[in-house]
Design a protein around this motif. Structure first.
Motif, PDB file in Angstrom:
ATOM      1  N   VAL A  19       0.686  -1.162   0.169  1.00 38.59           N
ATOM      2  CA  VAL A  19       0.135  -0.112  -0.033  1.00 38.59           C
ATOM      3  C   VAL A  19       0.882   1.307   0.006  1.00 38.59           C
ATOM      4  O   VAL A  19       0.471   2.138  -0.836  1.00 38.59           O
ATOM      5  N   GLN A  20       1.809   1.542   0.992  1.00 34.42           N
ATOM      6  CA  GLN A  20       2.760   2.728   0.931  1.00 34.42           C
ATOM      7  C   GLN A  20       3.634   2.711  -0.170  1.00 34.42           C
ATOM      8  O   GLN A  20       3.736   3.814  -0.539  1.00 34.42           O
ATOM      9  N   GLY A  21       4.132   1.553  -0.633  1.00 31.18           N
ATOM     10  CA  GLY A  21       4.767   1.541  -1.930  1.00 31.18           C
ATOM     11  C   GLY A  21       4.332   2.292  -3.111  1.00 31.18           C
ATOM     12  O   GLY A  21       4.743   2.703  -4.016  1.00 31.18           O
ATOM     13  N   SER A  22       2.800   2.010  -3.328  1.00 34.91           N
ATOM     14  CA  SER A  22       2.143   2.404  -4.390  1.00 34.91           C
ATOM     15  C   SER A  22       1.391   3.700  -4.276  1.00 34.91           C
ATOM     16  O   SER A  22       1.307   4.445  -5.385  1.00 34.91           O
ATOM     17  N   VAL A  23       0.839   3.878  -3.045  1.00 35.29           N
ATOM     18  CA  VAL A  23       0.112   5.294  -2.891  1.00 35.29           C
ATOM     19  C   VAL A  23       0.971   6.297  -2.133  1.00 35.29           C
ATOM     20  O   VAL A  23       0.924   7.419  -2.693  1.00 35.29           O
ATOM     21  N   GLY A  24       2.009   5.822  -1.245  1.00 37.65           N
ATOM     22  CA  GLY A  24       2.789   6.950  -0.661  1.00 37.65           C
ATOM     23  C   GLY A  24       2.658   7.050   0.959  1.00 37.65           C
ATOM     24  O   GLY A  24       3.568   7.381   1.592  1.00 37.65           O
ATOM     25  N   PHE A  25       1.612   6.495   1.547  1.00 35.78           N
ATOM     26  CA  PHE A  25       1.500   6.110   2.958  1.00 35.78           C
ATOM     27  C   PHE A  25       0.624   4.881   3.144  1.00 35.78           C
ATOM     28  O   PHE A  25      -0.082   4.276   2.185  1.00 35.78           O
ATOM     29  N   PHE A  54      11.939   1.440   5.746  1.00 36.62           N
ATOM     30  CA  PHE A  54      11.334   0.979   4.375  1.00 36.62           C
ATOM     31  C   PHE A  54      11.099   2.220   3.699  1.00 36.62           C
ATOM     32  O   PHE A  54      11.223   2.505   2.393  1.00 36.62           O
ATOM     33  N   ALA A  55      11.059   3.661   4.457  1.00 37.51           N
ATOM     34  CA  ALA A  55      10.644   4.671   3.778  1.00 37.51           C
ATOM     35  C   ALA A  55      11.915   5.230   2.896  1.00 37.51           C
ATOM     36  O   ALA A  55      11.655   6.117   1.927  1.00 37.51           O
ATOM     37  N   VAL A  56      12.978   4.645   2.983  1.00 40.86           N
ATOM     38  CA  VAL A  56      14.162   5.087   2.329  1.00 40.86           C
ATOM     39  C   VAL A  56      14.060   4.380   0.881  1.00 40.86           C
ATOM     40  O   VAL A  56      14.610   5.253  -0.125  1.00 40.86           O
ATOM     41  N   GLY A 155       2.207  11.186  -8.708  1.00 40.81           N
ATOM     42  CA  GLY A 155       2.517  10.039  -8.003  1.00 40.81           C
ATOM     43  C   GLY A 155       3.899   9.971  -7.479  1.00 40.81           C
ATOM     44  O   GLY A 155       4.321   9.793  -6.337  1.00 40.81           O
ATOM     45  N   PRO A 156       4.954  10.073  -8.504  1.00 39.72           N
ATOM     46  CA  PRO A 156       6.418  10.250  -7.809  1.00 39.72           C
ATOM     47  C   PRO A 156       6.706  11.272  -6.777  1.00 39.72           C
ATOM     48  O   PRO A 156       7.451  10.814  -5.891  1.00 39.72           O
ATOM     49  N   THR A 157       6.161  12.468  -7.013  1.00 35.54           N
ATOM     50  CA  THR A 157       6.414  13.482  -5.797  1.00 35.54           C
ATOM     51  C   THR A 157       5.692  13.111  -4.556  1.00 35.54           C
ATOM     52  O   THR A 157       6.381  13.265  -3.494  1.00 35.54           O
ATOM     53  N   VAL A 158       4.535  12.431  -4.691  1.00 33.97           N
ATOM     54  CA  VAL A 158       3.732  12.120  -3.407  1.00 33.97           C
ATOM     55  C   VAL A 158       4.592  11.096  -2.601  1.00 33.97           C
ATOM     56  O   VAL A 158       4.646  11.161  -1.449  1.00 33.97           O
ATOM     57  N   ARG A 159       4.935  10.152  -3.562  1.00 34.95           N
ATOM     58  CA  ARG A 159       5.526   8.903  -2.809  1.00 34.95           C
ATOM     59  C   ARG A 159       6.901   9.210  -2.107  1.00 34.95           C
ATOM     60  O   ARG A 159       6.975   8.865  -0.884  1.00 34.95           O
ATOM     61  N   SER A 160       7.776   9.939  -2.940  1.00 32.35           N
ATOM     62  CA  SER A 160       8.903  10.428  -2.412  1.00 32.35           C
ATOM     63  C   SER A 160       9.126  11.393  -1.244  1.00 32.35           C
ATOM     64  O   SER A 160       9.613  11.249  -0.288  1.00 32.35           O
ATOM     65  N   THR A 161       8.031  12.315  -1.527  1.00 31.77           N
ATOM     66  CA  THR A 161       7.893  13.342  -0.368  1.00 31.77           C
ATOM     67  C   THR A 161       7.430  12.978   1.065  1.00 31.77           C
ATOM     68  O   THR A 161       7.974  12.941   2.120  1.00 31.77           O
ATOM     69  N   LEU A 162       6.368  11.988   0.830  1.00 28.47           N
ATOM     70  CA  LEU A 162       5.731  11.731   2.150  1.00 28.47           C
ATOM     71  C   LEU A 162       6.757  10.444   2.516  1.00 28.47           C
ATOM     72  O   LEU A 162       6.808  10.422   3.626  1.00 28.47           O
ATOM     73  N   GLY A 201       7.171  -6.327  -0.053  1.00 24.35           N
ATOM     74  CA  GLY A 201       6.021  -5.718  -0.591  1.00 24.35           C
ATOM     75  C   GLY A 201       6.385  -4.562  -1.407  1.00 24.35           C
ATOM     76  O   GLY A 201       5.741  -4.106  -2.378  1.00 24.35           O
ATOM     77  N   PHE A 202       7.727  -3.890  -1.177  1.00 21.36           N
ATOM     78  CA  PHE A 202       8.203  -2.876  -2.064  1.00 21.36           C
ATOM     79  C   PHE A 202       8.110  -3.270  -3.423  1.00 21.36           C
ATOM     80  O   PHE A 202       7.801  -2.452  -4.345  1.00 21.36           O
ATOM     81  N   VAL A 203       8.745  -4.438  -3.631  1.00 22.11           N
ATOM     82  CA  VAL A 203       9.061  -4.945  -5.095  1.00 22.11           C
ATOM     83  C   VAL A 203       7.766  -4.985  -5.845  1.00 22.11           C
ATOM     84  O   VAL A 203       7.529  -4.804  -6.699  1.00 22.11           O
TER      85      VAL A 203
END
Length: 238
Positions: A19-25, A54-56, A155-162, A201-203
């Motif tokens: 969930v977090q890897g695809s949405v951002g949180f 994981f957030a890294v 999406g990329p900005t949301v995921r990386s920023t969060l 999960g990240f993969v």
């Protein structure tokens, strides 16, 4: 912890990581309640360590996309928000505090769908950081305020920023727990066992980014925020 409980806990973390890897949180939102039922030892320290590490990963995968200026303003707001969250826990009954947070998040989602269009400017980010600090400290639901602010970004900005915000915010929380003597070696070992599941999960989250990035990021963020609010209300009033 026996092998079956370990697999159960790992599967829970894997789901939260997808969930977090695809949405951002969403890792803590998905995993924290279920891990607390499976084995209370896994919350909060092992989950915080796992989530922080994981957030890294999204930061590396989508490097160069994070809004670091926004992260700084949100973290400035998170500091007083954390203090307010501690005070709220001490002063308000936990049940009604959860109800208050759930209602605030639902109203914010409703306003976002109708007329409110928040933007990641310093004043909004600071305010979101305050609310995130309060909500995260009082109810372990710190994602929705930040998600609402970045709902109109790519999406990329949301995921990386969060991810940047959660990584640093989790370190602040872990530092406070460490200073208070609540971090034990066995909790760090549990985090080390859970992290490979988070990596898997990240993969698995990778292919899910594409449909979200084609116009699905905002609905996913608002839907997950609403789900977190309804979960809080159900838990408090159920």
């Amino acid at each position: 912890m026996n092998i079956w409980m370990l697999l159960l806990a790992g599967t829970i973390v894997l789901g939260g990581a997808v969930v977090q890897g695809s949405v951002g949180f969403g890792m803590n939102l998905v995993a924290a309640p279920l891990l607390a039922i499976a084995d209370p030892v896994l919350v909060p320290v092992p989950l915080l360590v796992t989530a922080s590490a994981f957030a890294v990963l999204p930061l590396v995968r989508e490097r160069g996309q994070a809004d670091w200026r926004g992260v700084r303003w949100a973290l400035v707001g998170r500091l007083p928000g954390t203090v307010l969250g501690v005070a709220a826990l001490a002063l308000l009954p936990s049940r009604w505090l959860a109800v208050l947070i759930g209602v605030v998040v639902l109203v914010s989602v409703g306003l976002s769908l109708l007329t409110w269009h928040p933007r990641p400017v310093p004043s909004t980010l600071f305010t979101a950081g305050v609310f995130s600090g309060v909500f995260g400290t009082a109810a372990a639901v710190g994602g929705p305020p930040m998600a609402l602010v970045y709902q109109h970004n790519t999406g990329p900005t949301v995921r990386s920023t969060l991810s940047a915000y959660f990584a640093l915010g989790s370190l602040l929380s872990l530092g406070a727990l460490l200073l208070s003597g609540q971090v034990q070696p066995q909790q760090l070992l549990a985090a080390a066992v859970l992290f490979p599941f988070a990596m898997l999960g990240f993969v698995l989250s990778g292919p899910l980014r594409r449909p979200l990035d084609r116009g699905g990021t905002r609905p996913a963020l608002l839907g997950l925020a609403a789900f977190s609010a309804l979960s809080l209300l159900f838990k408090a009033l159920g």
